[in-house]
Structure formats: C-alpha cells, structure tokens
Design an enzyme around this catalytic site. Sequence first.
Site, PDB file in Angstrom:
ATOM      1  N   GLU A   1      89.212  29.082  75.571  1.00  0.00           N
ATOM      2  CA  GLU A   1      88.534  29.538  76.772  1.00  0.00           C
ATOM      3  C   GLU A   1      87.022  29.407  76.651  1.00  0.00           C
ATOM      4  OE1 GLU A   1      91.871  32.694  78.243  1.00  0.00           O
ATOM      5  OE2 GLU A   1      90.270  33.512  77.033  1.00  0.00           O
TER       6      GLU A   1
ATOM      7  N   CYS B   1      79.470  30.560  77.528  1.00  0.00           N
ATOM      8  CA  CYS B   1      79.949  31.117  76.264  1.00  0.00           C
ATOM      9  C   CYS B   1      81.045  30.173  75.749  1.00  0.00           C
ATOM     10  CB  CYS B   1      80.494  32.517  76.528  1.00  0.00           C
ATOM     11  SG  CYS B   1      81.157  33.314  75.076  1.00  0.00           S
TER      12      CYS B   1
ATOM     13  N   CYS C   1      91.146  33.085  65.589  1.00  0.00           N
ATOM     14  CA  CYS C   1      90.067  33.458  64.666  1.00  0.00           C
ATOM     15  C   CYS C   1      90.692  34.118  63.448  1.00  0.00           C
ATOM     16  CB  CYS C   1      89.125  34.445  65.352  1.00  0.00           C
ATOM     17  SG  CYS C   1      87.700  34.906  64.339  1.00  0.00           S
TER      18      CYS C   1
ATOM     19  N   CYS D   1      88.832  41.202  63.164  1.00  0.00           N
ATOM     20  CA  CYS D   1      88.149  42.455  63.520  1.00  0.00           C
ATOM     21  C   CYS D   1      89.105  43.291  64.365  1.00  0.00           C
ATOM     22  CB  CYS D   1      86.867  42.166  64.298  1.00  0.00           C
ATOM     23  SG  CYS D   1      85.696  41.145  63.370  1.00  0.00           S
TER      24      CYS D   1
ATOM     25  N   CYS E   1      88.921  43.512  68.308  1.00  0.00           N
ATOM     26  CA  CYS E   1      88.788  42.268  69.089  1.00  0.00           C
ATOM     27  C   CYS E   1      90.137  41.638  69.356  1.00  0.00           C
ATOM     28  CB  CYS E   1      87.892  41.296  68.316  1.00  0.00           C
ATOM     29  SG  CYS E   1      87.756  39.674  69.101  1.00  0.00           S
TER      30      CYS E   1
ATOM     31  N   GLY F   1      86.745  32.491  68.128  1.00  0.00           N
ATOM     32  CA  GLY F   1      86.509  31.909  66.813  1.00  0.00           C
ATOM     33  C   GLY F   1      85.239  32.389  66.144  1.00  0.00           C
TER      34      GLY F   1
ATOM     35  N   ASN G   1      77.791  45.994  64.509  1.00  0.00           N
ATOM     36  CA  ASN G   1      78.882  46.864  64.988  1.00  0.00           C
ATOM     37  C   ASN G   1      79.142  48.136  64.190  1.00  0.00           C
ATOM     38  OD1 ASN G   1      79.317  44.977  66.968  1.00  0.00           O
ATOM     39  ND2 ASN G   1      80.996  43.967  65.912  1.00  0.00           N
TER      40      ASN G   1
ATOM     41  N   CYS H   1      83.470  40.003  76.249  1.00  0.00           N
ATOM     42  CA  CYS H   1      83.531  39.885  74.788  1.00  0.00           C
ATOM     43  C   CYS H   1      84.825  40.442  74.231  1.00  0.00           C
ATOM     44  CB  CYS H   1      82.408  40.669  74.141  1.00  0.00           C
ATOM     45  SG  CYS H   1      80.801  40.153  74.639  1.00  0.00           S
TER      46      CYS H   1
HETATM   47  N1  SAH Z   1      82.978  35.578  65.593  1.00  0.00           N
HETATM   48  C1  SAH Z   1      81.659  35.624  66.142  1.00  0.00           C
HETATM   49  C2  SAH Z   1      81.634  35.107  67.547  1.00  0.00           C
HETATM   50  C3  SAH Z   1      82.427  35.927  68.552  1.00  0.00           C
HETATM   51  S1  SAH Z   1      81.262  36.844  69.399  1.00  0.00           S
HETATM   52  C4  SAH Z   1      81.096  37.023  66.000  1.00  0.00           C
HETATM   53  O1  SAH Z   1      81.835  37.903  65.613  1.00  0.00           O
HETATM   54  O2  SAH Z   1      79.916  37.206  66.221  1.00  0.00           O
HETATM   55  C5  SAH Z   1      82.102  38.103  70.009  1.00  0.00           C
HETATM   56  C6  SAH Z   1      81.215  39.315  70.139  1.00  0.00           C
HETATM   57  O3  SAH Z   1      81.923  40.222  70.928  1.00  0.00           O
HETATM   58  C7  SAH Z   1      80.963  39.995  68.809  1.00  0.00           C
HETATM   59  O4  SAH Z   1      79.673  40.537  68.750  1.00  0.00           O
HETATM   60  C8  SAH Z   1      81.988  41.111  68.805  1.00  0.00           C
HETATM   61  O5  SAH Z   1      81.533  42.182  68.028  1.00  0.00           O
HETATM   62  C9  SAH Z   1      82.069  41.443  70.252  1.00  0.00           C
HETATM   63  N2  SAH Z   1      83.352  42.002  70.671  1.00  0.00           N
HETATM   64  C10 SAH Z   1      84.566  41.749  70.164  1.00  0.00           C
HETATM   65  N3  SAH Z   1      85.505  42.447  70.812  1.00  0.00           N
HETATM   66  C11 SAH Z   1      84.866  43.140  71.767  1.00  0.00           C
HETATM   67  C12 SAH Z   1      85.302  44.013  72.799  1.00  0.00           C
HETATM   68  N4  SAH Z   1      86.575  44.274  72.974  1.00  0.00           N
HETATM   69  N5  SAH Z   1      84.378  44.546  73.607  1.00  0.00           N
HETATM   70  C13 SAH Z   1      83.083  44.218  73.475  1.00  0.00           C
HETATM   71  N6  SAH Z   1      82.626  43.394  72.538  1.00  0.00           N
HETATM   72  C14 SAH Z   1      83.495  42.860  71.694  1.00  0.00           C
END
Ligand code: SAH
Length: 390
Positions: free
Chosen positions: A121, A134, A141, A145, A148, A196, A252, A369
């Site tokens: 996506e 984006c 991935c 986390c 996520c 990813g 985070n 995100c």
């Molecule tokens: N893997 C990379 C790129 C993905 S960015 C990274 O981790 O930076 C995705 C961003 O969205 C990250 O900052 C992550 O912390 C945030 N994120 C992930 N899940 C989320 C959610 N459910 N709500 C808001 N932000 C989220």
Amino acid sequence: MQPESSNIPAAIAELQAAPPAPEPAPAPAKLVEVSSLTLEGLTRFFTEQLGERSFRASQLYRWLHQRGATSFDEMTDLSKALREKLKQRAEIVPLVKDAEQRSVDGTIKYRWKTRDGRYIESVYMPSEDRKTLCVSTQVGCAMACSFCMTGTLGLKRNLTPGEIVAQVHAVNREVRKNEHLETLRPLSNLVFMGMGEPLHNFENLKTALSILQSEDGPNFSHRHITVSTVGLVPMIERFGQETDVKLAISLNASTDEQRSKTMPVNRKWNIAALLDACRKFPLRQGRRITFEYVLLRDFNDSDEDAWRLIELLKDIPAKVNLIPYNENPGLGFKTTMDERAERFRELLCEGHVAAFIRQNRGRDIAGACGQLANRGGENASESPQSPELP
Ligand code: SAH
C-alpha cells in the site's frame, strides 16, 4: 529428508502423488528488470549487453522515471527494432492497482498487487502546500512492533527498487488524472513510512532513492524525502554516510523497559545505543532528526515520560512528532486523550524540545500509521516469519 507426506496414510498419499512431470521446457533467459536500475546500471546494460549506445539508455531511463512509462510500446522515440529487443531481454515490473480508498480529508490509500500476487500500500496525503506520498519498502515487516498492524504480518519479502519507485510513478499518474494537472511530477514530498522497515531493505532503498533524486528521473530534492526507521543502529550509520535524505526515528518510549515491551528491536539496540547513533549522524546545516512518538494511553504518555524524553534528547538537534495512536482491534493499546497529548506537547516545549502533534490522516480508511496491513487474497493465511535482525 522425509517427504512431507510421510505421516499420511499410503492410499491418500498415492492419491496426492503428482503425475510424472513432463519434459521441462527450457527455462527462458532471465529478463533484466530495467525499472530497478540506476542510470549508470542501465547504461552498462545497454552498452555491454545490448550493444546499444549509451544515449539510448538515457532515453529509456527518462521514459521510465520521468514519464513513468509502464510498457516499451509507448516509448515512441525508440526504434521498433530496439523496442522488440528490449521486450526479449528486459522487463518493467508492474504494480497493478488493486483497490483505492478515499478519506474525507483527501487522503487516498492505494493498494497494489505485485507480480507474485502480494499486496502493498501507499498513502497519498495532499495539503495546501504539499502533496506527500507515504511509500512502502517491504511486503509485511519483520520488526514485529506490538502496536503496529503491519508488524503482525511478518516479513514476506523485500520490494525491488523498481517496485518502490513504481509506487511514486503510479500515484503521480493518479494525481495528474484526478486533479487535472499537466505537470509530470505533482508529488512534492516522499516519506518512507509505509509498510516495512526501510533500513532492513537498505540496498534497494538506496537504489530507489538514487533514481528518485536523479535529474533524469523524478528529481526529488533531498530536503523533501524522509526515511523512518525503527532504529537499526548499524544501518543508521550507513544511511548517514551513503544518502543525503532526512532521518526519522520511531522512538515511541522513554525507558528501555517500555520500548523493549513494544519494539523487539530495542532488545538488540537499546535507547542509549540508538541515541548514540543519532548523535553521530551527519546532519546537514540546520537539519534536525525527527523522533516519532506514538502516544499510547497510560503506557508512555505521563508527565514523567515527557520529562525523561527531554533528558534523552537534550543534546540532539531533534524535533518530536507526537502521533495519536490509531487503535487496531486486538492489539490492546488505546489512544491518548487529546488534552493529555496537548499537555505532553507543552511539557516538551517547556523543556526546549520542539514538539508537534501529527495530524492524523486517513483514519477512516485505515490508511493511517501502523494500519497498513491489508493482507488480501491468499496471503491472509500465511504465518509471519520470525524477526531477523541484521
Ligand atoms: N518501520 C519504519 C517505517 C514505518 S513508519 C519505522 O518504524 O519507523 C510507521 C510509523 O508509524 C512509526 O513511527 C510507528 O511507530 C508508527 N505507528 C505504527 N503503528 C501505529 C499506530 N497504530 N498508530 C499510530 N502510529 C503507528
């Protein structure tokens, strides 16, 4: 090695046995994925493999990366003979639009199907002064986390450079059409914050960046590209040495205990190691590192968290993006209330840390995100691979 069917009753095993294989057809010579090559690589392919002059490579490159061509047939200033030769030896790997969802705020989430039937996506976010895309760098991935959605998929595979840039070309095409624009490249900004972990696919990311920043390609400025990482420390150093685009870190958390609970990567490189890499990161004049901080209610959003964050970032040119959490069913975290988020921001600002609450875009279409996890089709049943850190 035991055949897979060894514990299946013989009769059934026989039924399942494949018929004798026919004579294998000669394997076709592998086609070169020209959309994944830098201009330099393409020039080498033309001069060394095709016996063509180098300016032909530049012509093809401009078709691919300035105009976003998806077939050799549309390249009308290449001779018919050359186009035929290219069809025999080369390919442009397609991303086919599979679905699109529009949010009330103008955000559009695109889902693409790859040639091997995977789904990825990209999210288009227009605003008054910029049009941002984006971009995804992997199918799934490996970082896992726990808050996520993409993390629940596991890593399926890396995207090729061609598939990374194809997202940009395809959305440029969509925007031109939807917004009746003539300009070849309506997108102004790119953020590598889709599906990813970009630094887990570093070589392909680097090639994609070099294409996206090239003058004969889309010519994005380094100031308008941001790559976000979970914090793969050794790769941050290489990223700083080998690219010139902006860095964002998904922090985070304000303690190792918190961070290790939600981000397995922290068990390998903790906050101290991560911030050390940030301190050494070669920053261009006036630039800061963006720290993303997803606010999780009653988990990392207390006053003490804000104070610890100030202490952690005090000697780093930093800017904090506070991200209101987008709740994902089943993952167990809750969104911080607006007033709490605002208080958290104010505390950081009082501690001289520039902090902003990121506007949440595309929430109504799960394009925000951490929500990019559309499994689609048969991939839904696959189990995730375990995280493998470099
Ligand atoms: N893997 C990379 C790129 C993905 S960015 C990274 O981790 O930076 C995705 C961003 O969205 C990250 O900052 C992550 O912390 C945030 N994120 C992930 N899940 C989320 C959610 N459910 N709500 C808001 N932000 C989220």
